[in-house]
Design an enzyme around this catalytic site. Structure first.
Site, mmCIF file in Angstrom:
data_model
loop_
_atom_site.group_PDB
_atom_site.id
_atom_site.type_symbol
_atom_site.label_atom_id
_atom_site.label_comp_id
_atom_site.label_asym_id
_atom_site.label_seq_id
_atom_site.Cartn_x
_atom_site.Cartn_y
_atom_site.Cartn_z
ATOM 1 N N GLU A 47 7.027 5.419 -5.177
ATOM 2 C CA GLU A 47 5.616 5.107 -5.401
ATOM 3 C C GLU A 47 4.906 5.321 -4.082
ATOM 4 O O GLU A 47 5.154 4.610 -3.106
ATOM 5 C CB GLU A 47 5.492 3.655 -5.872
ATOM 6 C CG GLU A 47 4.094 3.265 -6.271
ATOM 7 C CD GLU A 47 4.052 1.805 -6.729
ATOM 8 O OE1 GLU A 47 4.998 1.343 -7.399
ATOM 9 O OE2 GLU A 47 3.073 1.126 -6.375
ATOM 10 N N ASP A 58 -3.943 -6.074 -2.180
ATOM 11 C CA ASP A 58 -2.847 -6.044 -1.214
ATOM 12 C C ASP A 58 -2.949 -7.130 -0.161
ATOM 13 O O ASP A 58 -4.025 -7.475 0.313
ATOM 14 C CB ASP A 58 -2.799 -4.673 -0.523
ATOM 15 C CG ASP A 58 -2.229 -3.613 -1.448
ATOM 16 O OD1 ASP A 58 -1.117 -3.841 -1.969
ATOM 17 O OD2 ASP A 58 -2.893 -2.592 -1.674
#
Lengths: 256, 402
Positions: A47, A58
């Site tokens: 990924e 995040d």
């Protein structure tokens, strides 16, 4: 041609290891060396994070890797340059994970077309809503045979999990707990959620991400689903390590 | 009270999918879907509830001090040769219009059973207004604020702490309002069940732009009544407001959006000049994209990275505008101007000298454009004086000595 993600799950249903790395990190031209090492040492899926200035989902580690990558000069155009011809060397499925704004600015169709051209198999766009995908973008992804992978969380209702599963291609990304990446929330409370995912008998394979950081958490995830995704822990190792190949070998060795 | 008025026939208001023309929507990661979905489903029902409206109205009256005066600024009017009225949001409790929204949202949060409140703040006015209502309701409060803003708006940081809020520094990116908003959204992702996010501006995912505009719409609701008393007509020729994300402008414009005879003027922060590389004039420098989960105009690179804005005013130092405003810009319903730091400073000193009012740095941007608008002597002009300047004294004093 069958999508590489589907090929992978056709032959391997358990213990699938997906590793996240940020494109252009630690150095601008490390993208391919990191991917090569990941394939070499046993990652089943890669990924590749497309850095964004404002990554809302995040935590600090992946945020910082993105900031560094942007400073290094990474951009979507640059990334596609780097990926040009990468399929001569790398055969594992590759997914781009990024926020929607850079893709929107690049042009969604141009982006998906480019993914297909260079050999990217799937895309995760966490902030592209289901409704907008269905109304505007689904035919584009289908036309180019690029899988759009949706996320579900412990707070997602059964009904919505089914809807997202029916739209998702390749696999369904099950976020382990309601958090940003790298938050280290205790996964032991998530048993009920993981069992719920099992019982729903979804059409897609399921990979668990967020909070998977070592062998113990990877094994836990694999007990319930087809595998797991490791991001923050790998980015940390990559940031601390000197030699990419040795870092990747040691890291994957500690998981598998 | 008209906060729950039916706007479905308006060209300018939000549609049933959460869009204003091509702007708006809710581009949230799945982690936030349940929270945003709950708000989308519930906000109009709550805002329409007579007991909610009674509580909201009572607090605005007895606690905030509404209605805020509509003051005829005689000397300012003489200077600019028009009939200039100031909507005195600076006289509200906590010193700005921000409290209208926080009162409404905390009442909503209680009805949704939330226990913990988070907020972002730029100038600190929204942070103070949130800390205030949390103290009032006995709820836990965490405010995210950019490190640079913590420094330049120090008095407001102390006020928030005294009111019992935890102030968390946002140290990423430009360390201003955009980054504080990112951190607040991340907190919400990590606390999805018990926490309500009191977003302070008319931006963010649907329903925030509409919800905040409605809660701020008391501003234009009052202006209409007050103007009728003072001039014999509810309709002015101009309504002028500063705009960062756009909450005071949304409130001041709300009940005039469909009155096409009323000219709406939004003033952005030009910083050191629109093309100086140090500006926050989003409509001039931005293009369509997604910021804080809304599709709108924003300042960004060719690669879609959000750029770092600049303004002397912490409250306008934001690289986007709310989707309502992007739509007003694109349709031409509102005229967008910009005022530089220097123009805003000059306007602030002028208001002090002519009217004895020290405006907030943000509001001074709106005042700064009076000199550029082509008024007729009979024109009725309402300027939304969104806040008072106490928090900006350090900045004002520093420039006064230059």
């Amino acid at each position: 041609m069958q999508n590489r993600i589907d090929q992978l799950f056709a032959t391997k249903q358990n213990g699938v290891l997906n590793i996240y790395c940020t494109a252009g990190y630690p150095q601008l031209n490390d993208t391919l060396p990191v991917m090569t090492a990941l394939q070499q040492h046993g990652a089943d899926l890669i990924e590749l994070g497309v850095p964004f200035s404002d990554p809302l989902a995040d935590g600090p580690v992946i945020q910082d890797s993105g900031t560094q990558a942007l400073k290094n000069g990474m951009s979507l155009h640059k990334l596609f340059e780097q990926l040009d011809g990468f399929r001569e060397r790398i055969h594992v499925p590759v997914i781009l994970m990024g926020y929607f704004n850079p893709v929107l600015v690049y042009g969604v169709e141009a982006f998906v077309k480019k993914c297909a051209e260079v050999g990217v198999d799937g895309v995760i766009l966490p902030d592209l809503p289901k409704a907008e995908y269905e109304a505007e973008y689904k035919p584009i992804f289908e036309q180019y045979n690029v899988s759009l992978i949706f996320l579900v969380t412990p707070e997602t209702s059964d009904e919505r999990i089914r809807q997202l599963d029916s739209l998702s291609k390749g696999f369904l990304y099950a976020v382990s707990s309601s958090s940003t990446t790298g938050k280290d929330k205790d996964m032991s409370h998530q048993q009920a959620y993981f069992e719920r995912l099992q019982q729903l008998k979804l059409k897609n394979p399921v990979l668990i991400g967020f909070g998977i950081k070592d062998k113990a958490t990877f094994d836990t995830a694999c007990r319930y689903t087809n595998g797991a995704i490791i991001g923050t822990a790998f980015i940390k190792a990559l940031g601390e390590g000197r030699d990419i190949d040795a870092t990747v070998r040691n890291f994957i060795g500690s998981i598998k | 009270m008209d906060i729950a008025i039916d706007t479905s026939k308006s060209r300018y208001q939000v549609d049933k999918n959460g869009y204003y023309g091509r702007f708006g929507g809710a581009y949230v990661p799945e982690m936030l879907f349940p929270n945003v979905d709950e708000l989308q489903r519930r906000y109009m029902e709550v805002l329409s509830d007579p007991t909610f409206q009674q509580e909201f109205e009572a607090l605005l009256r007895d606690y905030v001090g509404r209605p805020s005066p509509l003051y005829f600024a005689k000397r300012l009017s003489e200077k600019y040769k028009a009939k200039i009225f100031l909507k005195r949001e600076d006289l509200n409790h906590t010193g700005a219009h921000k409290v209208n929204n926080t009162i409404g949202q905390i009442l909503l949060a209680k009805r949704l059973g939330k226990k913990r409140i988070i907020a972002e703040t730029g100038a600190g006015q929204h942070g103070v207004a949130t800390a205030t209502v949390c103290a009032l309701m006995g709820m836990e409060c965490v405010v995210y604020m950019g490190s640079i803003d913590i420094e330049r708006q120090a008095p407001n940081v102390s006020r928030m702490k005294m009111l019992g809020a935890t102030v968390v520094a946002a140290t990423s990116g430009s360390q201003t309002l955009k980054d504080a908003t990112n951190e607040a959204i991340r907190d919400w992702i990590n606390n999805p069940v018990d926490t309500h996010y009191i977003l302070g501006t008319a931006a963010g995912p649907h329903p925030y732009p509409d919800m905040v505009a409605r809660l701020q719409s008391v501003i234009s609701e009052e202006i209409r009544k007050q103007l009728l008393e003072k001039t014999g007509s509810e309709l002015p020729d101009y309504v002028v407001a500063c705009i960062g994300g756009g909450s005071n402008a949304a409130g001041a414009f709300f009940h005039y959006l469909d009155e096409e005879a009323v000219k709406l003027v939004a003033v952005e922060a030009g910083g050191k000049g629109v093309h100086s590389g140090h500006s926050a004039a989003t409509t001039q420098l931005g293009k369509i994209g997604i910021i804080h989960a809304a599709k709108t105009l924003l300042m960004q690179t060719e690669d879609g990275q959000i750029t770092e804005p600049y303004s002397i005013s912490a409250g306008l130092d934001y690289p986007g505008i709310g989707p309502l405003h992007a739509h007003l810009y694109e349709t031409g319903r509102a005229r967008f101007l910009d005022a530089t730091d220097d123009e805003a400073l000059a306007a602030a000193y002028e208001l002090c000298k002519l009217e004895g009012i020290i405006p907030a740095m943000e509001s001074a941007h709106a005042l700064a454009k009076l000199k550029d608008l082509p008024f007729n002597p009979d024109d009725v002009v309402v300027v939304c004086l969104s806040g008072r300047g106490d928090k900006d004294l350090n900045t004002y004093i520093r420039h006064m000595n230059k």
